[in-house]
Design an enzyme around this catalytic site. Structure first.
Site, PDB file in Angstrom:
ATOM      1  CG  HIS A  12     -41.865 -86.798   2.550  1.00 29.74           C
ATOM      2  ND1 HIS A  12     -42.917 -87.602   2.136  1.00 29.74           N
ATOM      3  CD2 HIS A  12     -41.197 -86.467   1.420  1.00 29.74           C
ATOM      4  CE1 HIS A  12     -42.863 -87.759   0.821  1.00 29.74           C
ATOM      5  NE2 HIS A  12     -41.837 -87.085   0.359  1.00 29.74           N
ATOM      6  CB  SER A  13     -44.841 -84.205   1.441  1.00 35.82           C
ATOM      7  OG  SER A  13     -45.796 -83.781   0.512  1.00 35.82           O
TER       8      SER A  13
END
Length: 232
Positions: free
Chosen positions: A76-77
């Site tokens: 994520h991210s």
């Protein structure tokens, strides 16, 4: 059943997946959601020496220690940088790479290269090496795309500073075998801050969308779990 390895982004901890992991486990999947060095139960290890290589070591070490194979590796991210580095080291262990609203680097790039707006964070670093969590903003941006007050309060409890070295250290992606791993890109398409741009997804790689903000594992865990199941 699949083995999911869920890697959180900058400032967060492994607890961010607490609403998603049980949904996958209820299907019989095996799920790991560790906190990287410097976050969550490892926040006391935060230091100027913690960098991208530290987090790649964290994840490769877990895969090797637990003898994991056929892993669905989700980043994520900022963790898009991490999972890319892990896939470069252990491509034979990875069945699928998922970039969840994530940075998608090329060989030798840093987080600042992938997302130039990140350089503003480096300039604001406290003591020259750590970046405090992003501030809450009015809806629809909220705190990492989370706008419900109770969810924001829960999210705040797990946030730690982000080491600058994680953003300025290049990732090594020189293993051709890593490019053969199937990839899915999940984009959160609601409430994106100004200055956040995505690179085009390469041909042959799947793209999915969620109508929510950046921390979709908080705001739409059921919908996210459904998309993750499709990669197993």
């Amino acid at each position: 059943m699949a083995t999911f390895l869920l890697i959180h982004g900058a400032w967060h901890s492994g607890r961010i997946w607490d609403r998603v992991s049980p949904l996958l486990e209820s299907d019989g999947h095996r799920v790991f959601a560790p906190s990287l060095t410097g976050y969550g139960d490892k926040a006391h290890l935060l230091s100027p020496e913690v960098g991208l290589h530290t987090h790649v070591d964290d994840v490769t070490g877990l895969i090797e220690h637990e003898r994991l194979d056929d892993v669905v590796l989700v980043g994520h991210s900022y963790a898009g940088m991490v999972v890319s580095g892990v896939a470069n080291r252990l491509p034979e262990r990875i069945a699928h790479l998922v970039f969840l609203d994530a940075m998608v680097p090329e060989d030798g790039e840093t987080a600042v290269d992938v997302l130039p707006v990140t350089e503003r964070l480096v300039d604001l670093a406290v003591d020259g090496w750590r970046v405090p969590p992003m501030p809450e903003r009015p809806p629809p941006l909220g705190l990492f795309g989370v706008t419900d007050p109770d969810d924001i309060a829960w999210l705040r409890e797990m946030l730690s500073d982000q080491p600058v070295r994680c953003l300025t250290e290049p990732v090594r992606l020189d293993n051709p075998a890593a490019r053969t791993i199937p990839r899915t890109h999940i984009h959160c398409v609601a409430g994106h801050p100004e200055g956040i741009t995505r690179r085009p997804v390469p041909a042959g790689e799947r793209t999915r969308e969620l109508q929510t903000g950046h921390d979709c594992m908080v705001t739409t865990p059921v919908e996210l779990a459904t998309l993750l199941r499709d990669t197993a």
